[in-house]
Design an enzyme around this catalytic site. Structure first.
Site, PDB file in Angstrom:
ATOM      1  N   TYR A 121       0.690  -1.345   0.063  1.00 20.05           N
ATOM      2  CA  TYR A 121      -0.151  -0.007  -0.053  1.00 20.05           C
ATOM      3  C   TYR A 121       0.684   1.230  -0.070  1.00 20.05           C
ATOM      4  CZ  TYR A 121      -4.199  -2.635   0.469  1.00 20.05           C
ATOM      5  OH  TYR A 121      -5.073  -3.706   0.150  1.00 20.05           O
ATOM      6  N   LYS A 167       4.024 -14.694   5.247  1.00 21.10           N
ATOM      7  CA  LYS A 167       4.149 -15.537   3.999  1.00 21.10           C
ATOM      8  C   LYS A 167       5.898 -15.419   3.778  1.00 21.10           C
ATOM      9  CE  LYS A 167       3.068 -18.042   0.220  1.00 21.10           C
ATOM     10  NZ  LYS A 167       2.491 -19.368   0.609  1.00 21.10           N
ATOM     11  N   ASP A 199      -1.667 -17.977   3.114  1.00 19.92           N
ATOM     12  CA  ASP A 199      -2.551 -18.894   2.530  1.00 19.92           C
ATOM     13  C   ASP A 199      -3.374 -20.151   3.218  1.00 19.92           C
ATOM     14  OD1 ASP A 199      -0.142 -19.905   2.721  1.00 19.92           O
ATOM     15  OD2 ASP A 199       0.044 -20.411   0.376  1.00 19.92           O
ATOM     16  N   ASP A 223      -6.144  -7.042   4.635  1.00 18.63           N
ATOM     17  CA  ASP A 223      -7.318  -6.716   3.739  1.00 18.63           C
ATOM     18  C   ASP A 223      -8.162  -7.818   3.077  1.00 18.63           C
ATOM     19  OD1 ASP A 223      -8.966  -4.813   2.637  1.00 18.63           O
ATOM     20  OD2 ASP A 223      -7.638  -4.392   0.894  1.00 18.63           O
ATOM     21  N   ASP A 227     -11.876  -9.616   4.297  1.00 20.23           N
ATOM     22  CA  ASP A 227     -12.990  -9.693   3.525  1.00 20.23           C
ATOM     23  C   ASP A 227     -13.231 -11.167   3.402  1.00 20.23           C
ATOM     24  OD1 ASP A 227     -12.668  -7.089   2.946  1.00 20.23           O
ATOM     25  OD2 ASP A 227     -13.140  -7.373   0.711  1.00 20.23           O
TER      26      ASP A 227
END
Ligand code: ATP
Length: 326
Positions: A121, A167, A199, A223, A227
């Site tokens: 970002y 990750k 993941d 983010d 969701d």
């Protein structure tokens, strides 16, 4: 004491759900707010050429807190700078399955603590040559330490287990630093925690969310995972968030401007009203925050409900029911 609140409805359903949150806050007689509205987003850009006018920035900077609805195409030009204006470094995103709703996983009670200042970002992207592009992912020890401290404190105060999402097996340098730093914070405190590859964590959150509590995440992972959690509790219309800094803060629903339903008056105001409840917590009005959450919960359970939750009620009808319940 009067709290000065900047209100930035923005675009699409932001224009519909933000007034709902203000109406609910105005119904709480024990807290005094003064609301000042300002523009941001696609509509003001079309008019003035600027998605985030200087007076809106100044208003958010000077206010005690900001309520933000949503921005459309210009979202990155609006919300990213606004989060900076209020100096926020942590994005808190609770995802709770409410009784009576058809959640995929009814035992979900998660809180994503998302780093809010860096990662992809930062917006450092380039086109090296035709057909070849890059994005620079920035992870610093300072920001990683700050979000981990915030996450461990939040988990302790609210009685949650901690999982650190990363990750580091692929992004060895950047997420390696994030993971090492966050683990060191946990170890310094003698706190228990788990680590999880983001993941695999996405799959486990869908299969058995009840095994998780606070999830401390780098920016993009936070983010996406929040969701995903919205999907397992019943949709984006239910997820609130807080962007918290040292002194200032901004409260917004996790959802965007939802152009597919904007203007129809049927947006679910729950996420925005629950964001307002987080604002009450932020100012130390825990009892009032709990009252708002209980009112929303009761309306979610017994109706009226907006179409995203299988009902046919309008935004206004749901808001009126929450105010009645209060
Ligand atoms: P952004 O990129 O700004 O996060 P998005 O592309 O994720 O936005 P949203 O605007 O959040 O999209 O909407 C995604 C879907 O969820 C749409 O179908 C939208 O109608 C639905 N949705 C989002 N918020 C609400 C809400 N408050 N009430 C009802 N439906 C909603």
């Amino acid at each position: 004491m009067t709290h000065e609140i900047a209100v930035i409805p923005g675009d699409g359903i932001g224009q519909e759900v933000t007034p709902a949150a203000v109406e609910v806050l105005e119904a709480i007689e024990t807290v005094d707010f003064e609301f000042t509205e300002a523009d941001a987003g696609d509509a003001v850009k079309a008019e003035t050429g600027e998605a985030l006018p200087q007076e809106t920035r100044d208003l958010a900077a000077d206010a005690d807190a900001t309520l933000f609805g949503a921005a459309g195409e210009t979202a990155a030009d609006v919300i990213l700078p606004l989060r900076q204006v209020v100096g926020s470094f942590a994005n808190i995103r609770p995802a709770v399955a409410y009784p009576g709703l058809d959640a995929l996983q009814p035992d979900t009670d998660l809180v994503f603590i998302r780093e809010n200042t860096e990662g992809v970002y930062k917006g450092i992207e380039s086109e090296i040559t035709d057909g070849v592009t890059t994005c620079t992912r920035v992870i610093t020890e300072e920001a990683s330490e700050k979000i981990a401290e915030f996450g461990f404190d939040y988990a302790k105060q609210n009685g949650y287990d901690v999982t650190i999402a990363h990750k580091a097996n692929v992004m060895r340098t950047t997420d390696g630093l994030f993971l090492d730093t966050a683990e060191a914070v946990g170890q310094d405190r003698g706190a228990e925690y788990d680590t999880a590859l983001m993941d695999a964590l996405a799959m486990h959150l869908v299969q058995r969310p009840e095994e998780y509590g606070v999830v401390i995440c780098p920016n993009l992972a936070g983010d996406m995972l929040s969701d995903l959690a919205a999907g397992i509790v019943g949709g984006l219309g239910l997820l609130p968030s807080a962007n918290v800094g040292e002194e200032n803060a901004l409260f917004e629903p996790v959802h965007g401007s939802a152009p597919d339903i904007a203007g129809e008056g049927v947006a679910n105001p729950s996420a925005m009203i629950l964001s307002a409840a987080m604002m009450l917590d932020h100012f130390g009005y825990d009892e009032e925050g709990d009252r708002v959450r209980a009112a929303v919960e009761s309306v979610l359970e017994s109706g009226p409900r907006t179409p995203d939750l299988g009902g046919d009620a309008s935004t206004d009808a749901v808001t009126a029911a929450v105010v009645d319940e209060l």
